[in-house]
Motif scaffolding. Structure first.
Motif, PDB file in Angstrom:
ATOM      1  N   UNK A  11       0.600  -1.041   0.081  1.00  0.00           N
ATOM      2  CA  UNK A  11       0.089   0.581  -0.017  1.00  0.00           C
ATOM      3  C   UNK A  11       1.017   1.236  -0.006  1.00  0.00           C
ATOM      4  N   UNK A  12       2.317   1.364   0.040  1.00  0.00           N
ATOM      5  CA  UNK A  12       3.186   2.269  -0.044  1.00  0.00           C
ATOM      6  C   UNK A  12       3.414   2.445  -1.165  1.00  0.00           C
ATOM      7  N   UNK A  13       3.170   2.825  -1.887  1.00  0.00           N
ATOM      8  CA  UNK A  13       3.457   3.251  -3.673  1.00  0.00           C
ATOM      9  C   UNK A  13       3.027   4.670  -4.297  1.00  0.00           C
ATOM     10  N   UNK A  14       3.079   5.132  -3.135  1.00  0.00           N
ATOM     11  CA  UNK A  14       1.984   6.520  -3.721  1.00  0.00           C
ATOM     12  C   UNK A  14       3.574   7.389  -4.034  1.00  0.00           C
ATOM     13  N   UNK A  15       4.943   7.371  -3.354  1.00  0.00           N
ATOM     14  CA  UNK A  15       5.658   7.914  -3.831  1.00  0.00           C
ATOM     15  C   UNK A  15       7.028   7.327  -5.505  1.00  0.00           C
ATOM     16  N   UNK A  16       6.930   6.279  -5.283  1.00  0.00           N
ATOM     17  CA  UNK A  16       7.830   5.755  -6.371  1.00  0.00           C
ATOM     18  C   UNK A  16       6.279   6.129  -7.457  1.00  0.00           C
ATOM     19  N   UNK A  17       5.027   5.779  -7.347  1.00  0.00           N
ATOM     20  CA  UNK A  17       4.904   6.044  -8.743  1.00  0.00           C
ATOM     21  C   UNK A  17       4.701   7.608  -9.413  1.00  0.00           C
ATOM     22  N   UNK A  18       4.908   8.897  -8.125  1.00  0.00           N
ATOM     23  CA  UNK A  18       5.850  10.089  -8.580  1.00  0.00           C
ATOM     24  C   UNK A  18       6.424   9.973  -9.228  1.00  0.00           C
ATOM     25  N   UNK A  19       8.056   9.166  -7.802  1.00  0.00           N
ATOM     26  CA  UNK A  19       8.913   9.334  -8.772  1.00  0.00           C
ATOM     27  C   UNK A  19       9.243   8.861 -10.322  1.00  0.00           C
ATOM     28  N   UNK A  20       8.363   8.380 -11.150  1.00  0.00           N
ATOM     29  CA  UNK A  20       8.495   7.171 -11.991  1.00  0.00           C
ATOM     30  C   UNK A  20       7.584   7.957 -12.874  1.00  0.00           C
ATOM     31  N   UNK A  21       6.562   8.577 -12.814  1.00  0.00           N
ATOM     32  CA  UNK A  21       6.086   9.812 -13.700  1.00  0.00           C
ATOM     33  C   UNK A  21       6.520  11.488 -13.684  1.00  0.00           C
ATOM     34  N   UNK A  22       7.139  11.374 -12.703  1.00  0.00           N
ATOM     35  CA  UNK A  22       8.815  12.449 -12.852  1.00  0.00           C
ATOM     36  C   UNK A  22       9.626  12.366 -13.393  1.00  0.00           C
ATOM     37  N   UNK A  25       8.178   8.735 -17.238  1.00  0.00           N
ATOM     38  CA  UNK A  25       6.948   9.507 -18.391  1.00  0.00           C
ATOM     39  C   UNK A  25       7.792  10.346 -18.791  1.00  0.00           C
ATOM     40  N   UNK A  26       8.034  10.751 -19.704  1.00  0.00           N
ATOM     41  CA  UNK A  26       7.964  11.633 -20.826  1.00  0.00           C
ATOM     42  C   UNK A  26       6.705  12.668 -20.958  1.00  0.00           C
ATOM     43  N   UNK A  27       6.409  14.058 -20.759  1.00  0.00           N
ATOM     44  CA  UNK A  27       4.787  15.115 -20.654  1.00  0.00           C
ATOM     45  C   UNK A  27       3.886  14.710 -22.209  1.00  0.00           C
ATOM     46  N   UNK A  28       2.564  13.883 -21.744  1.00  0.00           N
ATOM     47  CA  UNK A  28       2.410  13.511 -22.695  1.00  0.00           C
ATOM     48  C   UNK A  28       1.996  12.533 -23.246  1.00  0.00           C
ATOM     49  N   UNK A  29       2.271  11.335 -22.484  1.00  0.00           N
ATOM     50  CA  UNK A  29       2.980   9.905 -22.221  1.00  0.00           C
ATOM     51  C   UNK A  29       1.886   9.621 -21.359  1.00  0.00           C
ATOM     52  N   UNK A  30       1.796   7.938 -22.114  1.00  0.00           N
ATOM     53  CA  UNK A  30       1.341   6.934 -21.019  1.00  0.00           C
ATOM     54  C   UNK A  30       1.456   6.422 -20.487  1.00  0.00           C
ATOM     55  N   UNK A  31       1.353   6.192 -18.444  1.00  0.00           N
ATOM     56  CA  UNK A  31       1.644   5.392 -17.664  1.00  0.00           C
ATOM     57  C   UNK A  31       0.681   3.968 -17.563  1.00  0.00           C
ATOM     58  N   UNK A  32       0.998   3.523 -17.541  1.00  0.00           N
ATOM     59  CA  UNK A  32       0.274   1.912 -17.054  1.00  0.00           C
ATOM     60  C   UNK A  32       0.290   1.673 -15.697  1.00  0.00           C
ATOM     61  N   UNK A  33       0.201   2.045 -14.030  1.00  0.00           N
ATOM     62  CA  UNK A  33       0.644   1.368 -13.206  1.00  0.00           C
ATOM     63  C   UNK A  33      -0.071  -0.073 -12.625  1.00  0.00           C
ATOM     64  N   UNK A  34       0.629  -0.908 -12.042  1.00  0.00           N
ATOM     65  CA  UNK A  34      -0.399  -1.864 -11.139  1.00  0.00           C
ATOM     66  C   UNK A  34       0.380  -2.087  -9.663  1.00  0.00           C
TER      67      UNK A  34
END
Length: 77
Positions: A11-22, A25-34
């Motif tokens: 349940x502690x995935x939010x900070x990692x998801x933010x790191x990945x997006x920043x 993942x390029x601006x305008x690109x789509x990411x799928x998170x599981x």
């Protein structure tokens, strides 16, 4: 489009998801998170968190009995 498996974080995935997006993942690109769903509060929390960042939540759905996927388009310039 890139796919990222965050199930190992529980349940502690939010900070990692933010790191990945920043960072990955390029601006305008789509990411799928599981990620793994416990009590389903993480589903709403992740949707709210994405919207607070200013990114676009394209989809949110149950993957199987314990996992959830969200599809995010990173905010553009």
């Amino acid at each position: 489009m890139k796919r990222f498996d965050l199930r190992h974080l529980g349940g502690d995935f939010y900070s990692r998801m933010g790191e990945i997006l920043d960072q990955e993942v390029s601006e305008g690109e789509v990411a799928i998170f599981l990620f793994e769903v416990g009590d389903f509060s993480s589903v709403q929390k992740s949707a709210d968190w994405i919207l607070e960042r200013g990114d676009e939540l394209l989809n949110s759905l149950r993957f199987n009995e314990v996992d959830w996927t969200i599809v995010v388009k990173r905010k553009g310039a």
